[in-house]
Design an enzyme around this catalytic site. Structure first.
Site, mmCIF file in Angstrom:
data_model
loop_
_atom_site.group_PDB
_atom_site.id
_atom_site.type_symbol
_atom_site.label_atom_id
_atom_site.label_comp_id
_atom_site.label_asym_id
_atom_site.label_seq_id
_atom_site.Cartn_x
_atom_site.Cartn_y
_atom_site.Cartn_z
ATOM 1 N N TYR A 247 -5.899 6.119 5.506
ATOM 2 C CA TYR A 247 -6.123 5.144 4.440
ATOM 3 C C TYR A 247 -5.291 3.881 4.648
ATOM 4 O O TYR A 247 -5.821 2.761 4.610
ATOM 5 C CB TYR A 247 -5.791 5.745 3.066
ATOM 6 C CG TYR A 247 -5.582 4.655 2.050
ATOM 7 C CD1 TYR A 247 -6.668 3.927 1.573
ATOM 8 C CD2 TYR A 247 -4.304 4.295 1.623
ATOM 9 C CE1 TYR A 247 -6.491 2.878 0.683
ATOM 10 C CE2 TYR A 247 -4.114 3.250 0.735
ATOM 11 C CZ TYR A 247 -5.212 2.550 0.268
ATOM 12 O OH TYR A 247 -5.031 1.508 -0.595
ATOM 13 N N ASP B 51 -9.240 5.870 -0.090
ATOM 14 C CA ASP B 51 -8.244 6.419 -1.001
ATOM 15 C C ASP B 51 -8.950 7.104 -2.157
ATOM 16 O O ASP B 51 -10.179 7.248 -2.168
ATOM 17 C CB ASP B 51 -7.311 5.310 -1.509
ATOM 18 C CG ASP B 51 -8.007 4.373 -2.493
ATOM 19 O OD1 ASP B 51 -9.246 4.301 -2.486
ATOM 20 O OD2 ASP B 51 -7.286 3.717 -3.274
ATOM 21 N N GLU C 46 0.818 -1.212 0.000
ATOM 22 C CA GLU C 46 0.000 0.000 0.000
ATOM 23 C C GLU C 46 0.852 1.263 0.000
ATOM 24 O O GLU C 46 0.503 2.257 -0.644
ATOM 25 C CB GLU C 46 -0.956 -0.004 1.191
ATOM 26 C CG GLU C 46 -2.065 -1.044 1.106
ATOM 27 C CD GLU C 46 -2.962 -0.867 -0.096
ATOM 28 O OE1 GLU C 46 -3.071 0.275 -0.609
ATOM 29 O OE2 GLU C 46 -3.550 -1.857 -0.545
#
Length: 352
Positions: A122, A140, A39
């Site tokens: 996020y 996001d 991520e």
């Protein structure tokens, strides 16, 4: 199941049938370290670019402890080319905190995860939902765009108000039994179908539920405030060699391209201004131009001109170093320097 979130089963069914084959999705249940690294890499970077970097990273640093034990230079070198290097430095810092505070075991509470360097709402939501099964949305850009169209939200999705509205909706509808899949499904939908400019509504599993599609407003939504135009700099760089060594400069530990190596580089509003600073710091600049390049950062654009420079009588400070050309591949080079050296020193290995 209320009428308002009947679209969730349709989304999850579509995800089960079409989810992308990505290297960080290989293990189930997901490892929090793998989720975290992937991520962070995916922030501001295309998925196709990230794939190879992720595989190399996991080969070099397979665990949080392995990352914590690495040097910053090793971490930055492996990150070289991905950009936004603060991401790599924060991964390194956070890994050391996890080893120190949690004995190498990734924490599983929102408060603890959110407190780690470089982890915002996020990323915390992605880790907690995908690795631990907590019903926390990962808000996001993809989720914001999909939800704004789905629910017909006219607020700027990058504003605090817009993010709060969408975040509250996502928290209400996220399924308790499949929160990670829900977040990943919205990411996939936003990346492949509900794309920014011309969404592929004909292929969308949610078109029968989508306010923007049903009201013919897909070109209007989502609402996003225009970004400020980047600052343009004229940049003079010097290519100076001495007996098989190249003069390099290590950038400061904070700020743009922190701790990375570059050719001696000087910025100005005009070419004359940047060239004058180069001459002040390192002596005369010969007239020969050996490379030009336009490098785009998020908030800056560098119009670069690389000149053949003369060997200075002395170096301004310890951040300027003569580096043997055979060892350039061991140093974490900033993007413009790597591109320049690849063009000007085609036989030299720049990666390891």
């Amino acid at each position: 199941m209320t009428v308002e979130n009947e679209w969730v089963p349709a989304l999850l069914h579509w995800f089960d049938e079409t989810k992308r084959d990505l290297p960080w999705r290989a293990n189930h249940p997901r490892d929090p370290y793998h989720v975290w690294v992937s991520e962070i890499m995916l922030q501001q970077t295309r998925t196709e670019t990230v794939k190879d970097y992720y595989v190399r990273w996991m080969a070099a640093f397979p665990t949080v402890s392995a990352l914590a034990q690495a040097s910053e230079e090793e971490v930055l070198k492996l990150w070289q080319g991905l950009g936004y290097y603060s991401r790599a430095r924060n991964l390194h810092k956070a890994a050391r905190e996890i080893v120190l505070q949690y004995h190498g075991i990734f924490p599983d509470t929102l408060e603890a995860v959110r407190a780690l360097p470089g982890i915002g709402d996020y990323t915390a939501g992605a880790i907690l939902s995908m690795a631990f099964g907590h019903a926390v949305p990962a808000v996001d850009g993809n989720l914001l765009r999909v939800m704004a169209r789905l629910f017909g939200i006219s607020d700027d999705i990058l504003s605090l108000k817009g993010k709060r509205i969408i975040g509250r909706i996502a928290q209400t509808v996220i399924p308790q039994d499949r929160p990670g899949d829900f977040n990943e499904a919205l990411m996939d939908l936003g990346a492949t179908i509900c794309i920014p400019h011309v969404p592929r509504c004909g292929s969308c599993p949610l078109k029968d539920f989508c306010t923007a599609f049903l009201e013919n407003r897909t070109s209007e939504l989502p609402v996003r405030k225009k970004k400020k135009a980047p600052t343009i700099y004229e940049v003079t760089s010097l290519f100076i060699r001495k007996q098989g060594a190249l003069l390099l400069h290590k950038r400061p530990e904070t700020g743009l391209l922190a701790s990375l190596w570059e050719l001696p580089t000087f910025l100005g509003k005009t070419e004359k201004e940047s060239r004058k600073e180069a001459e002040r710091m390192l002596g005369t600049v010969e007239g020969k131009i050996i490379w030009t390049h336009r490098h785009v950062f998020t908030h800056q654009i560098w119009q670069m001109t690389v000149y053949l420079g003369t060997i200075p009588c002395s170096l301004p400070d310890p951040s300027y170093v003569w580096v043997d050309e055979g060892t350039l591949g061991t140093l974490p080079l900033c993007g413009p320097a790597e591109k320049c050296l690849a063009a000007c020193l085609p036989g030299v290995i720049l990666t390891r």
